[in-house]
Design an enzyme around this catalytic site. Sequence first.
Site, PDB file in Angstrom:
ATOM      1  N   SER A  45       0.785  -1.158   0.038  1.00 29.29           N
ATOM      2  CA  SER A  45       0.002   0.084   0.005  1.00 29.29           C
ATOM      3  C   SER A  45       0.754   1.146  -0.014  1.00 29.29           C
ATOM      4  O   SER A  45       1.827   1.228   0.851  1.00 29.29           O
ATOM      5  CB  SER A  45      -0.806  -0.060   1.210  1.00 29.29           C
ATOM      6  N   GLU A  46       0.531   2.362  -0.728  1.00 26.88           N
ATOM      7  CA  GLU A  46       1.591   3.335  -1.089  1.00 26.88           C
ATOM      8  C   GLU A  46       1.517   4.161   0.186  1.00 26.88           C
ATOM      9  O   GLU A  46       2.582   5.024   0.317  1.00 26.88           O
ATOM     10  CB  GLU A  46       1.135   4.455  -2.397  1.00 26.88           C
ATOM     11  N   ASN A  47       0.619   4.089   1.143  1.00 27.92           N
ATOM     12  CA  ASN A  47       0.658   5.022   2.568  1.00 27.92           C
ATOM     13  C   ASN A  47       1.611   4.272   3.270  1.00 27.92           C
ATOM     14  O   ASN A  47       1.626   4.663   4.766  1.00 27.92           O
ATOM     15  CB  ASN A  47      -0.425   5.112   2.927  1.00 27.92           C
ATOM     16  N   GLY A  48       2.636   3.293   2.895  1.00 24.00           N
ATOM     17  CA  GLY A  48       3.447   2.563   3.833  1.00 24.00           C
ATOM     18  C   GLY A  48       3.357   1.310   4.450  1.00 24.00           C
ATOM     19  O   GLY A  48       4.023   1.121   5.956  1.00 24.00           O
ATOM     20  N   SER A  87       8.134   4.369   1.110  1.00 30.47           N
ATOM     21  CA  SER A  87       7.335   3.426   0.156  1.00 30.47           C
ATOM     22  C   SER A  87       7.164   3.808  -1.320  1.00 30.47           C
ATOM     23  O   SER A  87       7.244   3.195  -2.164  1.00 30.47           O
ATOM     24  CB  SER A  87       5.822   3.690   0.574  1.00 30.47           C
TER      25      SER A  87
END
Length: 215
Positions: A45-48, A87
């Site tokens: 997930s791009e939020n980490g 990320s």
Amino acid sequence: MPDYRDVIARRAVLELTDGDVVNLGVGIPTLVVDYVGDKDVVFQSENGCVGIGGLAAVGQEDLDMGNAGSLYATITPCSSFCDSATSFALIRGGHIDAVILGAMEVDEKGNLANWKVPGRKVAGPGGAMDLVAGTKKVIVTMEHTKDGKSKIRKECTLPLTAKGKVNTIITEMALMRVTDKGLVLEETGPGVTVADVVAATEADLIIPEKVGTFS
């Protein structure tokens, strides 16, 4: 009768192979986790989060754990967390094998428009621009039409997120591959004929002698 979103998500899983690290966009892509089964796939997930799971059950939400679409999500036993800069270093560095994301429009050259909605105020393309540029395989999952108009066009009419980056398009009606020769119709969806797909698609389609089906 299965929901069209589940049909699309289930077919998208077949595009993944063991060992893949896969980023999931918002909407239909978040459902892919539910159908991955025994495949050894890690979702990022791009939020980490590396190792994100499916949506959390009602009453079991962790208020500190959300996916890229800000929905409460689960994690897998070997999950790891990082800041947003790290990320995106994974994404920009080419360490993500595939991204599955939605779109407003895709055209026959593999151009992608996924953020600008006419008449609506939007923040911008978010991480999609980085994802499609830095990922090895780009899979678009979306409805085939919107308000009776094809979302698979000869040429995108909306501002582009990226040029020529889409590899595969999966809708409730069809699976299509972007090739150097054009857009190839490889499979039709449940209860859909080749003629149905052609009628609902603005882009020119290459029709092989044998077209498969998915359900």
